[in-house]
Write a protein that holds these residues in place. Structure first.
Motif, PDB file in Angstrom:
ATOM      1  N   LYS A  59      85.649-131.650  27.585  1.00  0.00           N
ATOM      2  CA  LYS A  59      85.500-130.276  27.099  1.00  0.00           C
ATOM      3  C   LYS A  59      85.075-130.236  25.635  1.00  0.00           C
ATOM      4  CE  LYS A  59      88.030-125.916  26.809  1.00  0.00           C
ATOM      5  NZ  LYS A  59      89.309-125.247  27.077  1.00  0.00           N
ATOM      6  N   GLU A  60      85.653-131.084  24.805  1.00  0.00           N
ATOM      7  CA  GLU A  60      85.311-131.086  23.385  1.00  0.00           C
ATOM      8  C   GLU A  60      83.843-131.421  23.171  1.00  0.00           C
ATOM      9  OE1 GLU A  60      87.992-132.941  24.570  1.00  0.00           O
ATOM     10  OE2 GLU A  60      89.431-131.347  24.104  1.00  0.00           O
ATOM     11  N   GLN A  61      83.337-132.405  23.904  1.00  0.00           N
ATOM     12  CA  GLN A  61      81.931-132.778  23.782  1.00  0.00           C
ATOM     13  C   GLN A  61      81.028-131.635  24.230  1.00  0.00           C
ATOM     14  OE1 GLN A  61      80.701-136.029  26.269  1.00  0.00           O
ATOM     15  NE2 GLN A  61      78.773-136.290  25.206  1.00  0.00           N
ATOM     16  N   ALA A  62      81.341-131.031  25.355  1.00  0.00           N
ATOM     17  CA  ALA A  62      80.518-129.940  25.880  1.00  0.00           C
ATOM     18  C   ALA A  62      80.517-128.741  24.941  1.00  0.00           C
ATOM     19  CB  ALA A  62      81.013-129.536  27.261  1.00  0.00           C
ATOM     20  N   LEU A  63      81.646-128.435  24.351  1.00  0.00           N
ATOM     21  CA  LEU A  63      81.723-127.294  23.436  1.00  0.00           C
ATOM     22  C   LEU A  63      80.972-127.542  22.128  1.00  0.00           C
ATOM     23  CD1 LEU A  63      85.414-126.136  23.934  1.00  0.00           C
ATOM     24  CD2 LEU A  63      83.326-124.983  24.709  1.00  0.00           C
ATOM     25  N   SER A  64      80.716-128.796  21.796  1.00  0.00           N
ATOM     26  CA  SER A  64      80.013-129.103  20.544  1.00  0.00           C
ATOM     27  C   SER A  64      78.499-128.983  20.677  1.00  0.00           C
ATOM     28  CB  SER A  64      80.374-130.520  20.078  1.00  0.00           C
ATOM     29  OG  SER A  64      79.774-131.488  20.925  1.00  0.00           O
ATOM     30  N   TRP A  65      77.981-128.842  21.885  1.00  0.00           N
ATOM     31  CA  TRP A  65      76.531-128.754  22.095  1.00  0.00           C
ATOM     32  C   TRP A  65      76.005-127.385  21.681  1.00  0.00           C
ATOM     33  CZ3 TRP A  65      76.905-130.809  27.751  1.00  0.00           C
ATOM     34  CH2 TRP A  65      77.141-132.176  27.727  1.00  0.00           C
ATOM     35  N   THR A  66      74.823-127.378  21.102  1.00  0.00           N
ATOM     36  CA  THR A  66      74.139-126.130  20.788  1.00  0.00           C
ATOM     37  C   THR A  66      73.481-125.597  22.062  1.00  0.00           C
ATOM     38  OG1 THR A  66      72.059-127.230  20.288  1.00  0.00           O
ATOM     39  CG2 THR A  66      73.629-126.949  18.453  1.00  0.00           C
ATOM     40  N   ALA A  67      73.009-124.367  22.009  1.00  0.00           N
ATOM     41  CA  ALA A  67      72.307-123.794  23.159  1.00  0.00           C
ATOM     42  C   ALA A  67      71.058-124.614  23.484  1.00  0.00           C
ATOM     43  CB  ALA A  67      71.941-122.347  22.887  1.00  0.00           C
ATOM     44  N   GLY A  68      70.376-125.083  22.473  1.00  0.00           N
ATOM     45  CA  GLY A  68      69.192-125.920  22.688  1.00  0.00           C
ATOM     46  C   GLY A  68      69.526-127.231  23.376  1.00  0.00           C
ATOM     47  N   ALA A  69      70.628-127.831  22.993  1.00  0.00           N
ATOM     48  CA  ALA A  69      71.049-129.086  23.619  1.00  0.00           C
ATOM     49  C   ALA A  69      71.394-128.875  25.088  1.00  0.00           C
ATOM     50  CB  ALA A  69      72.246-129.667  22.878  1.00  0.00           C
ATOM     51  N   VAL A  70      72.022-127.747  25.398  1.00  0.00           N
ATOM     52  CA  VAL A  70      72.359-127.428  26.786  1.00  0.00           C
ATOM     53  C   VAL A  70      71.081-127.252  27.601  1.00  0.00           C
ATOM     54  CG1 VAL A  70      73.423-125.715  28.307  1.00  0.00           C
ATOM     55  CG2 VAL A  70      74.578-126.420  26.208  1.00  0.00           C
TER      56      VAL A  70
END
Length: 53
Positions: free
Chosen positions: A27-38
């Protein structure tokens, strides 16, 4: 999918008519992504739309 998203495959079992999978979502890794990274990660699996390309 585990390589693209923040998912670890902890264990799996292939049975004769189904499979069992134990996953861990980081969860911590996923929450650190920007919209562009997603979007970039999503496009690794899907072609995307003209807007997202």
């Amino acid at each position: 999918m585990a390589r693209v998203f923040a998912i670890d495959v902890c264990a799996y079992a292939v049975m004769s008519n189904h499979t069992h999978v134990v996953l861990h979502v980081n969860k911590e890794q996923a929450l650190s992504w920007t919209a562009g990274a997603v979007l970039l990660r999503w496009q690794k699996l899907h072609q995307g739309t003209v807007l997202t390309q």
